[in-house]
Design an enzyme around this catalytic site. Structure first.
Site, PDB file in Angstrom:
ATOM      1  CE1 TYR A   7      -7.084  20.072  29.641  1.00 33.10           C
ATOM      2  CE2 TYR A   7      -5.928  18.854  31.365  1.00 33.10           C
ATOM      3  CZ  TYR A   7      -6.334  20.062  30.808  1.00 33.10           C
ATOM      4  OH  TYR A   7      -5.971  21.231  31.402  1.00 33.10           O
ATOM      5  NE  ARG A  57      -3.155  10.168  24.575  1.00 36.83           N
ATOM      6  CZ  ARG A  57      -4.431   9.772  24.608  1.00 36.83           C
ATOM      7  NH1 ARG A  57      -4.904   9.166  25.699  1.00 36.83           N
ATOM      8  NH2 ARG A  57      -5.225   9.972  23.582  1.00 36.83           N
ATOM      9  CE  LYS A  85      -4.276  -1.927   1.615  1.00 39.48           C
ATOM     10  NZ  LYS A  85      -3.826  -3.350   1.738  1.00 39.48           N
ATOM     11  CG  ASP A 120     -16.097   8.156  30.454  1.00 42.55           C
ATOM     12  OD1 ASP A 120     -17.341   8.066  30.417  1.00 42.55           O
ATOM     13  OD2 ASP A 120     -15.348   7.795  29.535  1.00 42.55           O
ATOM     14  CB  VAL A 132     -14.830  15.498  30.201  1.00 48.74           C
ATOM     15  CG1 VAL A 132     -14.110  16.045  31.432  1.00 48.74           C
ATOM     16  CG2 VAL A 132     -15.146  16.610  29.199  1.00 48.74           C
TER      17      VAL A 132
END
Ligand code: DCP
Ligand code: MG
Ligand code: MN
Length: 339
Positions: free
Chosen positions: A180, A182, A72, A254, A190
């Site tokens: 966030y 990272r 590819k 979460d 969130v």
């Protein structure tokens, strides 16, 4: 998606990577975990190359690039496109499948059942299909949940929860996790860790799932609870949606409740990304250990087919850094935990 992506334009393989990323996104939408993983690994390898990779032989000689991916890469270099990607884009049945799969909580078998029942649009589903409560919310707020959340808004949702919780009990701490942590400029949802040092899970549970969640519903910040499977939830998680005052965009939220002594393992798990977590868990299991969101365990006895026979004994769970050390992995800052 992540801050690393913007670097891709400076590599000699930028165009190849761009098309492979589109193909990878397609496989991700199709919930094809194996191909998604293979593409992500191949893209990471390609991004590290100082020269342009132009033939399938050159590509196949690199780590994590098999013959099919190598072909590819050559096709993209020669034709500036990928037929497979063009084909999938044009296929209407495929488009419906991807639409259904992008509804919150919908998997391949459910999506295929709907297609077999003759449904093509979200309106079809809303009008004719028998839906679970989660699916109803996922469809009614499809556009909201599909939208990325700017970093500043992730912070605002975190601050809302934190301010409310501090009024109930100032001893609690709220940490924003996931993409966030990272460093991502926007997030899909969130993710928050909630913890109170020196406090048992049962006490924290009573305050968070009792007072906090109901209070945030009453404040009109929380909009809905989304059911989680019992298999995956040991009473430490809450999933749902929240909305800031003066906004009408619902965001996925979460919550993860963590006792102080498990904070290191929880930080590691909830920072991700999911592929990085998978590779850390695999490494642990190769060393006869086991890693999960609660800790790193040793002396885990496995049968010949790698099935776990004993739970093992806890080695480390408080410190994220110690878990890296014990596994023999050089420390990686959250922003570097992207595979
Ligand atoms: N996680 C995991 N395996 C999963 C799901 C989650 O290891 N199957 C961990 C790693 C994730 C973290 O939990 O980084 C948060 O999960 P999210 O689904 O919220 O993913 P992210 O926050 O990483 O990305 P997004 O911006 O899409 O929310
Ligand atoms: Mg997230
Ligand atoms: Mn999440």
């Amino acid at each position: 998606m992540n801050p690393g992506t913007s670097l891709s334009s400076t590599t000699p393989n930028a165009r190849t990577i761009q098309i492979l990323e589109e193909m990878c996104k397609y496989y991700d939408q199709m919930q094809d975990q194996w191909r998604t993983l293979a593409y992500r690994k191949g893209i990471t390898t390609l991004r590290k190359q100082p020269v342009k990779i132009t033939t399938k032989e050159e590509a196949a000689a690199l780590p994590f690039i098999g013959t099919r991916l190598a072909e590819k890469i050559e096709e993209i270099v020669l034709t500036d496109r990928l037929r497979k990607l063009d084909n999938t884009r044009g296929d209407p049945a495929d488009k419906v499948l991807r639409l259904f799969l992008s509804i919150y909580g919908v998997g391949l078998s459910q999506a295929n059942k709907w297609i077999q029942a003759g449904y093509f649009t979200l309106d079809d589903l809303a009008a004719k299909a028998k839906l679970t409560d989660n699916q109803k919310v996922g469809i009614a707020h499809y556009d909201d949940f599909a939208a990325r959340i700017p970093r500043a808004e992730v912070e605002a949702h975190g601050a809302f929860v934190k301010d409310y919780l501090k009024k109930i009990d100032p001893g609690f701490e709220v940490t924003i996790m996931g993409s966030y942590r990272r460093g991502a400029k926007d997030s899909g949802d969130v993710d928050l860790i909630i913890s109170k040092p020196g406090t048992s899970m049962s006490t924290m549970r009573a305050i968070v799932f009792g007072q906090l969640v109901s209070g945030l519903f009453a404040a009109d910040f929380l909009k809905v609870s989304l059911a989680t499977s019992h298999r995956l939830n040991d009473g430490s998680k809450w999933h749902g949606a929240s909305c800031l005052p003066h906004s009408n965009t619902w965001r996925r939220l979460d919550l993860l409740l963590v006792p102080e002594e498990e904070m290191g393992a929880a930080l590691l798990y909830f920072t991700g990304n999911d592929i990085f977590n998978r590779s850390m868990r695999l490494l642990a299991s190769k060393k006869g250990m086991r890693l999960n969101q609660r800790g790193l365990y040793k002396d885990v006895i496995r049968s010949r087919n790698r099935e776990r026979i004993t739970e093992g004994t806890l080695v480390e769970s408080r410190s994220e850094k110690r878990i890296f050390e014990i596994l023999g992995v050089p420390w990686r800052a959250p922003a570097e935990r992207i595979c």
